[in-house]
Design an enzyme around this catalytic site. Structure first.
Site, PDB file in Angstrom:
ATOM      1  N   LYS A   1     -87.831  24.072  -4.007  1.00  0.00           N
ATOM      2  CA  LYS A   1     -89.177  24.529  -3.640  1.00  0.00           C
ATOM      3  C   LYS A   1     -89.369  24.220  -2.164  1.00  0.00           C
ATOM      4  O   LYS A   1     -89.551  23.064  -1.779  1.00  0.00           O
ATOM      5  CB  LYS A   1     -90.247  23.840  -4.489  1.00  0.00           C
ATOM      6  CG  LYS A   1     -91.636  24.385  -4.203  1.00  0.00           C
ATOM      7  CD  LYS A   1     -92.681  23.756  -5.087  1.00  0.00           C
ATOM      8  CE  LYS A   1     -94.026  24.460  -5.000  1.00  0.00           C
ATOM      9  NZ  LYS A   1     -94.560  24.617  -3.666  1.00  0.00           N
TER      10      LYS A   1
ATOM     11  N   GLU B   1     -89.678  32.391   1.363  1.00  0.00           N
ATOM     12  CA  GLU B   1     -90.498  31.377   2.002  1.00  0.00           C
ATOM     13  C   GLU B   1     -90.013  31.233   3.450  1.00  0.00           C
ATOM     14  O   GLU B   1     -88.810  31.083   3.683  1.00  0.00           O
ATOM     15  CB  GLU B   1     -90.318  30.061   1.220  1.00  0.00           C
ATOM     16  CG  GLU B   1     -91.262  28.974   1.572  1.00  0.00           C
ATOM     17  CD  GLU B   1     -92.585  29.005   0.782  1.00  0.00           C
ATOM     18  OE1 GLU B   1     -92.868  29.989   0.066  1.00  0.00           O
ATOM     19  OE2 GLU B   1     -93.332  28.030   0.920  1.00  0.00           O
TER      20      GLU B   1
ATOM     21  N   PHE C   1     -86.111  34.687  -2.506  1.00  0.00           N
ATOM     22  CA  PHE C   1     -85.896  34.404  -3.928  1.00  0.00           C
ATOM     23  C   PHE C   1     -86.172  35.559  -4.878  1.00  0.00           C
ATOM     24  O   PHE C   1     -85.904  35.455  -6.064  1.00  0.00           O
ATOM     25  CB  PHE C   1     -86.689  33.166  -4.377  1.00  0.00           C
ATOM     26  CG  PHE C   1     -88.137  33.130  -3.949  1.00  0.00           C
ATOM     27  CD1 PHE C   1     -89.078  33.908  -4.568  1.00  0.00           C
ATOM     28  CD2 PHE C   1     -88.534  32.281  -2.926  1.00  0.00           C
ATOM     29  CE1 PHE C   1     -90.394  33.859  -4.187  1.00  0.00           C
ATOM     30  CE2 PHE C   1     -89.865  32.218  -2.536  1.00  0.00           C
ATOM     31  CZ  PHE C   1     -90.799  33.012  -3.161  1.00  0.00           C
TER      32      PHE C   1
HETATM   33  P1  AMP Z   1     -97.857  26.106  -4.913  1.00  0.00           P
HETATM   34  O1  AMP Z   1     -98.156  26.612  -3.546  1.00  0.00           O
HETATM   35  O2  AMP Z   1     -97.784  24.620  -4.960  1.00  0.00           O
HETATM   36  O3  AMP Z   1     -98.697  26.736  -5.975  1.00  0.00           O
HETATM   37  O4  AMP Z   1     -96.364  26.566  -5.268  1.00  0.00           O
HETATM   38  C1  AMP Z   1     -95.966  27.910  -5.309  1.00  0.00           C
HETATM   39  C2  AMP Z   1     -95.436  28.297  -3.952  1.00  0.00           C
HETATM   40  O5  AMP Z   1     -94.180  27.671  -3.702  1.00  0.00           O
HETATM   41  C3  AMP Z   1     -95.121  29.747  -3.790  1.00  0.00           C
HETATM   42  O6  AMP Z   1     -96.275  30.493  -3.513  1.00  0.00           O
HETATM   43  C4  AMP Z   1     -94.143  29.749  -2.633  1.00  0.00           C
HETATM   44  O7  AMP Z   1     -94.867  29.834  -1.421  1.00  0.00           O
HETATM   45  C5  AMP Z   1     -93.518  28.370  -2.679  1.00  0.00           C
HETATM   46  N1  AMP Z   1     -92.071  28.370  -2.945  1.00  0.00           N
HETATM   47  C6  AMP Z   1     -91.173  27.591  -2.302  1.00  0.00           C
HETATM   48  N2  AMP Z   1     -89.935  27.782  -2.775  1.00  0.00           N
HETATM   49  C7  AMP Z   1     -90.025  28.730  -3.746  1.00  0.00           C
HETATM   50  C8  AMP Z   1     -89.077  29.341  -4.611  1.00  0.00           C
HETATM   51  N3  AMP Z   1     -87.789  29.029  -4.580  1.00  0.00           N
HETATM   52  N4  AMP Z   1     -89.543  30.258  -5.490  1.00  0.00           N
HETATM   53  C9  AMP Z   1     -90.853  30.590  -5.545  1.00  0.00           C
HETATM   54  N5  AMP Z   1     -91.792  30.028  -4.745  1.00  0.00           N
HETATM   55  C10 AMP Z   1     -91.385  29.102  -3.860  1.00  0.00           C
END
Ligand code: AMP
Length: 587
Positions: free
Chosen positions: A259, A309, A349
């Site tokens: 992530k 990302e 991704f």
């Molecule tokens: P959050 O912002 O905490 O809700 O987490 C989701 C976000 O993680 C997504 O909107 C992306 O911006 C980010 N992200 C980072 N790495 C990945 C990945 N490998 N797959 C999908 N989202 C990712």
């Protein structure tokens, strides 16, 4: 339709808190709109003149609107500013001052002419020219257009026009409510909202879908497809707090990925043209000319929509840098300088569209195969690091590897049947497992600043305590969750005072709070907060109605600001009441 009629509808909307009543009021007016004007009405009702991704915004500084009002009423600017400060509402002040002016004109036996009544399209056109006036002398020109407009319309219309131009329409109408009203207006029932919502999630364009609905009917809305250069609403993830939970959710097999701590980007390419959209979705193409070049160099196909990302990258130490760095690239000036100061990489991704085919309904691993075909890896374009994991040891190992490589944690994605891309949804096909979730005491939340109290002593003259809320997706309202005063440096307090002051207003009706605040804000600013524990509370409204005691809500104890302003997501994507309930129940 006359703008007067729309203003009367807005005024009625302001007088009720009840959602169904609001849908009916709005639907009643929308049902009278013509095919040509419905798209513009939909946008105006959300306080916009174009969809977000077009990048043309109505965002006049309040100072300029005050100047225009002074010109329109023949008053001096200082006294108008003072009245606005006292009343705390530019729209109401506009209405009152114009009413006074028209009374005095009537006393001098002048009658208002009927032919000055503006059609909605005329008002939209004026607002558009305010938004699009640029360059030298543009401020004066904008003020002239606005003062001309508000002196020709009725005081009630002027109230909503001035609110629109400063970006504070504040009707409490969210997209979901508007979609229900459109459904009711055109099909007679609210039930077709789902069809409209699907089309909205695929195109992010409320004017396009409402025009389609009016011109060609609900069936044609059902047939709306992804369109390249129209951002698809991004898919979001639920949170989990252990490797076991991941395996349980995905029945023993999961695609795990790092992530990355950066900016979500949806990349649209059509021949030589490449556009980048954020998760809001805003067009961020101009801020990242370097990314555009990387994509053109790496593309293996002509047309596609892919996701990834953008992260800041330390070239010397070959290391990913935290979000705070890449967020400095979201600026409109000195772009070239920032490109060399903060170089970036993209970790891709997902693939959603390529060569005229939409892949949203394909399974995740198939979409990844397509991604590998449409673009190749180069120095700055990478595929997200991924494994297929089938036991908790593999997950834990990978998780620690991710942290060692400067990532926030891991994403778990379904590889089963139906592992489709759910546009606009925070579903269980994707989960996020972050370092700060491991220890439940330091879970972090992205919360919306709803109100504030002034500080005392060293903090006097600035806001010292903030009331924070989560978002209830179903009801489209904000519920209170905690009050935070710790974690802010003096610089932070000065920064948030400057940021929030222009957003001060009467208590918004989309905020459900039992707590009173000295100052309420437009719910727009999202910050990251940690806390010690989630407890039941009769003071906070988060998740009220979900427990046996109907007055119980949930509250975060010992909250602390982490220093992070979450500016890449809209308030509707803040931590939801549902997420908070899930964490609470796990505790
Ligand atoms: P959050 O912002 O905490 O809700 O987490 C989701 C976000 O993680 C997504 O909107 C992306 O911006 C980010 N992200 C980072 N790495 C990945 C990945 N490998 N797959 C999908 N989202 C990712």
């Amino acid at each position: 339709m006359r703008f007067r009629e729309l203003s009367e509808c807005y005024s009625k909307l302001e007088s009720t808190q009840k959602k169904l009543e609001m849908v009916d009021i709005l639907a009643n007016t929308l049902s009278k709109a013509s095919n040509e004007e419905i798209g513009k009405i939909a946008l105006l009702t959300l306080g916009k003149i174009y969809p977000d991704f077009v990048g043309i915004e109505l965002m006049l500084a309040e100072k300029m609107a005050i100047k225009a009002l002074a010109v329109a009423t023949g008053k001096n600017e200082k006294s108008v500013a003072q009245i606005v400060e006292e009343v705390g509402d530019l729209g109401k002040t506009t209405q009152t001052l114009l009413e006074k002016k028209s009374q005095s004109t009537l006393l001098s036996f002048t009658t208002q002419k009927d032919d000055t009544e503006y059609e909605i399209i005329d008002v939209w056109t004026k607002l558009d020219s305010i938004a699009q006036t640029k360059g030298e002398g543009s401020s004066d020109k904008k003020i002239r257009i606005l003062s001309g407009l508000i002196s020709k319309v009725s005081p009630l219309e002027a109230r909503f026009i001035t609110r629109m131009v400063v970006g504070q329409l504040r009707l409490g109408v969210a997209v979901q409510l508007l979609l229900e009203a459109l459904s009711k207006a055109k099909t007679g029932t609210r039930e077709k909202k789902n069809i409209l919502e699907r089309a909205y999630n695929l195109t992010s364009d409320i004017s396009f879908i409402s025009e389609k609905l009016y011109k060609e009917g609900i069936q044609s809305v059902e047939e709306i497809k992804v369109q390249i250069m129209n951002p698809i609403k991004v898919m979001l993830a639920q949170r989990v707090s252990s490797a076991d939970e991941i395996l349980e959710k995905f029945e023993g097999k999961v695609s795990l990925e790092y992530k990355y701590d950066g900016l979500r980007v949806q990349i649209h390419k059509k021949a030589d043209k490449v556009k980048l959209f954020s998760r809001r979705p805003e067009d961020i193409t101009e801020q990242f000319p370097d990314v555009i070049e990387f994509i053109k160099e790496s593309a293996e196909q002509e047309d596609f929509i892919i996701e990834g990302e953008i992260v800041a990258f330390d070239l010397k130490n070959e290391k990913i840098l935290p979000f705070q760095y890449v967020s400095q690239r979201k600026r409109k000036h000195d772009i070239e300088q920032k490109i060399s100061e903060i170089p970036v990489r993209v970790y891709l991704f997902d693939a959603l569209f390529a060569e005229n085919r939409v892949f949203l309904d394909e399974d995740y691993l198939q979409r990844r195969e397509i991604l590998f075909k449409v673009i190749k890896e180069t120095e700055n374009i990478r595929f997200s690091h991924q494994i297929i994991a089938e036991n908790t040891d593999e997950i834990d190992d990978f998780f620690h590897q991710a942290l060692e490589n400067s990532c926030e944690g891991v994403m778990g994605k379904s590889v089963g049947q139906n592992s489709v891309y759910q546009a606009g949804a925070r579903g269980w096909n994707w989960v996020k497992y972050k370092a700060d979730y491991v220890d439940k005491l330091s879970d972090s939340f992205d919360l919306v600043i709803l109100g504030a109290e002034y500080g005392k002593g060293k903090r006097a003259g600035k806001y010292g305590t903030f009331l924070l809320g989560c978002f209830d997706v179903e009801e489209s309202i904000y519920q209170t969750f905690t009050r935070v005063a710790t974690g802010f440096s003096d610089d932070d307090l000065a920064y948030y005072f400057k940021l929030l002051k222009p957003l001060a207003r009467e208590k918004p009706k989309e905020v459900l709070s039992d707590i009173d605040c000295s100052v309420w804000f437009d719910p727009r600013i999202v910050i990251e907060v940690t806390g010690a524990e989630i407890t039941r509370s009769q003071m906070h409204t988060c998740s009220r109605g979900y427990f046996e005691n109907e007055n119980d809500g949930l509250a975060l104890r010992f909250p602390r600001f982490t220093g992070k302003l979450v500016d890449d997501r809209p308030p509707e994507q803040a931590t939801s009441n549902e997420e908070i309930r899930t964490i609470y129940l796990k505790q």
